[in-house]
Design a protein around this motif. Sequence first.
Motif, PDB file in Angstrom:
ATOM      1  N   PRO A 130       0.556  -1.389   0.085  1.00  0.00           N
ATOM      2  CA  PRO A 130      -0.007   0.037   0.134  1.00  0.00           C
ATOM      3  C   PRO A 130       0.696   1.426   0.005  1.00  0.00           C
ATOM      4  CG  PRO A 130      -0.926  -1.501   1.459  1.00  0.00           C
ATOM      5  CD  PRO A 130       0.380  -2.271   1.320  1.00  0.00           C
ATOM      6  N   ARG A 131       2.038   1.169   0.252  1.00  0.00           N
ATOM      7  CA  ARG A 131       2.946   2.592   0.142  1.00  0.00           C
ATOM      8  C   ARG A 131       4.022   2.384  -0.782  1.00  0.00           C
ATOM      9  NH1 ARG A 131       1.746   5.157   4.651  1.00  0.00           N
ATOM     10  NH2 ARG A 131       3.635   6.610   4.391  1.00  0.00           N
ATOM     11  N   VAL A 132       3.825   1.601  -1.829  1.00  0.00           N
ATOM     12  CA  VAL A 132       4.613   1.702  -2.714  1.00  0.00           C
ATOM     13  C   VAL A 132       4.725   3.016  -3.745  1.00  0.00           C
ATOM     14  CG1 VAL A 132       3.355   0.598  -4.498  1.00  0.00           C
ATOM     15  CG2 VAL A 132       5.683   0.203  -4.718  1.00  0.00           C
ATOM     16  N   ARG A 133       5.668   3.312  -4.353  1.00  0.00           N
ATOM     17  CA  ARG A 133       5.950   4.488  -4.867  1.00  0.00           C
ATOM     18  C   ARG A 133       6.247   4.051  -6.253  1.00  0.00           C
ATOM     19  NH1 ARG A 133       9.283   9.186  -1.975  1.00  0.00           N
ATOM     20  NH2 ARG A 133       8.868   8.766   0.142  1.00  0.00           N
ATOM     21  N   MET A 134       5.770   5.040  -7.349  1.00  0.00           N
ATOM     22  CA  MET A 134       5.859   4.665  -8.742  1.00  0.00           C
ATOM     23  C   MET A 134       6.264   5.915  -9.581  1.00  0.00           C
ATOM     24  SD  MET A 134       2.612   1.859  -9.291  1.00  0.00           S
ATOM     25  CE  MET A 134       1.631   2.065  -8.010  1.00  0.00           C
ATOM     26  N   VAL A 135       7.038   5.637 -10.437  1.00  0.00           N
ATOM     27  CA  VAL A 135       7.511   6.472 -11.475  1.00  0.00           C
ATOM     28  C   VAL A 135       7.506   6.097 -12.706  1.00  0.00           C
ATOM     29  CG1 VAL A 135       9.332   8.406 -12.245  1.00  0.00           C
ATOM     30  CG2 VAL A 135       9.277   7.603  -9.675  1.00  0.00           C
ATOM     31  N   LEU A 136       6.324   6.767 -13.494  1.00  0.00           N
ATOM     32  CA  LEU A 136       5.875   6.357 -14.974  1.00  0.00           C
ATOM     33  C   LEU A 136       6.823   7.336 -15.898  1.00  0.00           C
ATOM     34  CD1 LEU A 136       2.103   5.770 -14.494  1.00  0.00           C
ATOM     35  CD2 LEU A 136       4.043   4.159 -13.577  1.00  0.00           C
ATOM     36  N   LEU A 137       7.375   6.544 -17.010  1.00  0.00           N
ATOM     37  CA  LEU A 137       7.976   7.307 -18.201  1.00  0.00           C
ATOM     38  C   LEU A 137       6.857   7.344 -19.299  1.00  0.00           C
ATOM     39  CD1 LEU A 137      10.725   8.599 -18.979  1.00  0.00           C
ATOM     40  CD2 LEU A 137      11.050   6.663 -20.395  1.00  0.00           C
ATOM     41  N   PRO A 138       6.562   8.554 -19.910  1.00  0.00           N
ATOM     42  CA  PRO A 138       5.698   8.703 -21.151  1.00  0.00           C
ATOM     43  C   PRO A 138       6.313   7.787 -22.090  1.00  0.00           C
ATOM     44  CG  PRO A 138       6.438  10.882 -20.225  1.00  0.00           C
ATOM     45  CD  PRO A 138       7.186  10.095 -19.499  1.00  0.00           C
ATOM     46  N   VAL A 139       5.242   7.436 -22.987  1.00  0.00           N
ATOM     47  CA  VAL A 139       5.712   6.533 -24.273  1.00  0.00           C
ATOM     48  C   VAL A 139       6.592   7.665 -25.090  1.00  0.00           C
ATOM     49  CG1 VAL A 139       4.977   5.340 -26.332  1.00  0.00           C
ATOM     50  CG2 VAL A 139       3.977   5.180 -24.187  1.00  0.00           C
ATOM     51  N   ILE A 140       7.722   7.206 -25.550  1.00  0.00           N
ATOM     52  CA  ILE A 140       8.441   7.823 -26.542  1.00  0.00           C
ATOM     53  C   ILE A 140       8.254   7.255 -27.773  1.00  0.00           C
ATOM     54  CG2 ILE A 140      10.827   8.580 -26.983  1.00  0.00           C
ATOM     55  CD1 ILE A 140      11.820   7.990 -24.411  1.00  0.00           C
ATOM     56  N   PRO A 141       7.609   7.938 -28.833  1.00  0.00           N
ATOM     57  CA  PRO A 141       7.251   7.498 -30.202  1.00  0.00           C
ATOM     58  C   PRO A 141       8.677   7.105 -30.834  1.00  0.00           C
ATOM     59  CG  PRO A 141       6.003   9.382 -29.791  1.00  0.00           C
ATOM     60  CD  PRO A 141       7.071   9.348 -28.548  1.00  0.00           C
ATOM     61  N   ASN A 142       8.549   5.978 -31.276  1.00  0.00           N
ATOM     62  CA  ASN A 142       9.799   5.627 -32.174  1.00  0.00           C
ATOM     63  C   ASN A 142       9.421   5.793 -33.805  1.00  0.00           C
ATOM     64  OD1 ASN A 142       7.801   3.792 -33.192  1.00  0.00           O
ATOM     65  ND2 ASN A 142       8.762   1.781 -32.405  1.00  0.00           N
ATOM     66  N   THR A 143      10.475   5.478 -34.755  1.00  0.00           N
ATOM     67  CA  THR A 143      10.167   5.723 -36.013  1.00  0.00           C
ATOM     68  C   THR A 143       9.026   5.380 -36.620  1.00  0.00           C
ATOM     69  OG1 THR A 143      11.481   3.555 -36.325  1.00  0.00           O
ATOM     70  CG2 THR A 143      12.857   5.663 -36.242  1.00  0.00           C
ATOM     71  N   ARG A 144       8.256   4.308 -36.292  1.00  0.00           N
ATOM     72  CA  ARG A 144       7.077   4.157 -36.604  1.00  0.00           C
ATOM     73  C   ARG A 144       5.961   5.317 -36.644  1.00  0.00           C
ATOM     74  NH1 ARG A 144       2.767  -0.519 -34.772  1.00  0.00           N
ATOM     75  NH2 ARG A 144       0.708   0.167 -36.001  1.00  0.00           N
TER      76      ARG A 144
END
Length: 226
Positions: A130-144
Amino acid sequence: MRYLFVGDSMTVGAAGDYTWRYRMWRHLCGLGEPFAVVGPRDGLYDRAADAAVSADYADPSFPARARRHLAGWGEGWLHLAPVIGEVVREHRPDVLLVSLGLIDLGFYTDAGQTADNVERFITEARAAAPRVRMVLLPVIPNTRADLDPGFADQCAELNALLAKAVADHDTPASPLLLASRPEGYDILLDTYDGTHPNAAGEHKLAAAFADAMYQAWGVGAPYAGH
């Protein structure tokens, strides 16, 4: 502090890579504070075997205890949301550093469906800790994304939904943070194939996580590069 790296092919890396996990480990070592890297896996992806069975890190002195992760070539939110609870219960991380989403949009789910899996991931992780921390990275679009406007739109939509999920679910007990896109990240200069980071890209990915934690939570220090 116990860290769990969660991600797709950009995080697990392939045989011969350093990985941004290695760059982050070097940064954490430089802080002079106690920490551990935890997780159920430790391998790199081996293209010949089509499995994460390689131990051929670019720096062979990268210690086994620091190679731990929950990342997989071809795996996304769809695959890791169902298992994150069990992994968190077993390995007891304090912080999840998460880079997922591109593979989901590329092969499995649209932005809305992917966001549903993000919600499940957050719920399952918190149910286990219940006390876990999370850092999310945005999607980095690739060459597609340069060739497929529809895919580029899906990447942008998912990033907007990630920001909404963070705003909706961040709590003092279990902080949830959306990192910024790595400063100056250029898929032509910072990847070796338009998707996977080269050495320069690895540093920038590590910096995105390190700087986000320092700026938002006062954890660690700004990334200096190692």
